[in-house]
Motif scaffolding. Structure first.
Motif, PDB file in Angstrom:
ATOM      1  N   GLN A   5       0.684  -1.142  -0.006  1.00  0.00           N
ATOM      2  CA  GLN A   5       0.170  -0.084  -0.115  1.00  0.00           C
ATOM      3  C   GLN A   5       0.960   1.208  -0.135  1.00  0.00           C
ATOM      4  O   GLN A   5       0.392   2.401  -0.358  1.00  0.00           O
ATOM      5  CB  GLN A   5      -1.001   0.027   1.256  1.00  0.00           C
ATOM      6  N   GLU A   6       2.337   0.883   0.332  1.00  0.00           N
ATOM      7  CA  GLU A   6       3.022   2.373   0.229  1.00  0.00           C
ATOM      8  C   GLU A   6       4.275   2.010  -0.582  1.00  0.00           C
ATOM      9  O   GLU A   6       5.316   2.121  -0.017  1.00  0.00           O
ATOM     10  CB  GLU A   6       3.545   2.450   1.862  1.00  0.00           C
ATOM     11  N   PRO A   7       3.859   1.875  -1.958  1.00  0.00           N
ATOM     12  CA  PRO A   7       5.387   1.638  -2.708  1.00  0.00           C
ATOM     13  C   PRO A   7       6.279   2.632  -2.635  1.00  0.00           C
ATOM     14  O   PRO A   7       5.929   3.645  -2.811  1.00  0.00           O
ATOM     15  CB  PRO A   7       4.399   1.449  -4.115  1.00  0.00           C
ATOM     16  N   SER A   8       7.358   2.175  -2.799  1.00  0.00           N
ATOM     17  CA  SER A   8       8.669   3.310  -3.434  1.00  0.00           C
ATOM     18  C   SER A   8       8.381   3.756  -4.792  1.00  0.00           C
ATOM     19  O   SER A   8       8.069   2.955  -5.527  1.00  0.00           O
ATOM     20  CB  SER A   8       9.690   2.608  -3.053  1.00  0.00           C
ATOM     21  N   GLN A   9       9.119   4.935  -5.073  1.00  0.00           N
ATOM     22  CA  GLN A   9       8.833   5.347  -6.597  1.00  0.00           C
ATOM     23  C   GLN A   9      10.192   4.659  -7.295  1.00  0.00           C
ATOM     24  O   GLN A   9      11.357   5.101  -6.735  1.00  0.00           O
ATOM     25  CB  GLN A   9       9.023   6.708  -6.488  1.00  0.00           C
ATOM     26  N   PHE A  10      10.172   4.087  -8.241  1.00  0.00           N
ATOM     27  CA  PHE A  10      11.211   3.657  -8.974  1.00  0.00           C
ATOM     28  C   PHE A  10      12.017   4.649  -9.727  1.00  0.00           C
ATOM     29  O   PHE A  10      11.240   5.317 -10.359  1.00  0.00           O
ATOM     30  CB  PHE A  10      10.945   2.353  -9.830  1.00  0.00           C
ATOM     31  N   LEU A  11      13.276   4.810  -9.681  1.00  0.00           N
ATOM     32  CA  LEU A  11      13.927   5.966 -10.141  1.00  0.00           C
ATOM     33  C   LEU A  11      14.898   5.434 -11.211  1.00  0.00           C
ATOM     34  O   LEU A  11      15.113   6.109 -12.291  1.00  0.00           O
ATOM     35  CB  LEU A  11      14.639   6.884  -9.347  1.00  0.00           C
TER      36      LEU A  11
END
Length: 184
Positions: A5-11
């Motif tokens: 529910q709290e994904p990290s943003q892929f950079l």
């Protein structure tokens, strides 16, 4: 809150390795709290494990050589989930191959992350009862060095408390099975 529910943003992807059983990645991420950095992760398809109990009330375990710890661990039968395979099918196959048993009754114990600090692997745990010993078990994988071990619940608990080499997924699943059986 549920997982995912709290994904990290892929950079950015810095490194990727595709292995036989899992993949390894180093990715640049922005965490939900705003911090950016590089994190390593093992991508694993998941595993399935059975806590098998014979009609006589014995646990069926395997003592298996594991090169990573340079020794033999006491474990419940388990295996990696193949692509597009249901974990319930994985463990039915593995119980036959590793231990030479088939179960007539299966109950789901649940799933849990194995090592979330560096891997996305989940273990799907099952209670396997009404076991029958196979006359002709399927062939084990060629790299498996396995001895089948029968133990009472008390003997297994004593092995845990004595610090015998037992893997964490087996200890966790054992106590999940005990809770189910005690409250069932």
């Amino acid at each position: 809150m549920q997982l995912g529910q709290e994904p990290s943003q892929f950079l950015e992807n810095r490194l990727f390795y595709r292995g036989r059983k899992f993949n390894f990645e180093v990715n640049k991420l922005r965490l939900p709290i705003g911090i950016e950095g590089y994190w390593e992760v093992i991508r694993h398809p998941g595993g399935a494990l059975a806590v098998p109990i014979t009609p006589e009330g014995k646990l069926v375990l395997v003592r298996q050589y594991r090169f990573t710890v340079e020794g033999r661990l006491l474990e419940f039968p388990a295996g990696t989930v193949e692509p597009d395979e249901d974990p319930a099918e994985t463990i039915k196959r593995e119980l036959e191959e590793e231990a030479g048993y088939r179960a007539k009754t299966w109950q789901t114990l649940g799933k849990f992350p194995l090592a979330p600090g560096y891997s996305d692997e989940f273990i799907y745990a099952y209670l396997a009862q009404d076991l029958e010993k196979l006359d002709q078990p399927p062939q084990q994988d060629e790299d498996e060095d396995i001895e089948v071990v029968l133990m009472s619940f008390e003997e297994f608990e004593q092995a845990i408390m004595a610090g015998e080499p037992i893997d964490a997924k087996s200890i966790t699943s054992f106590f999940m099975a005990r809770l189910l059986m005690d409250n069932g």
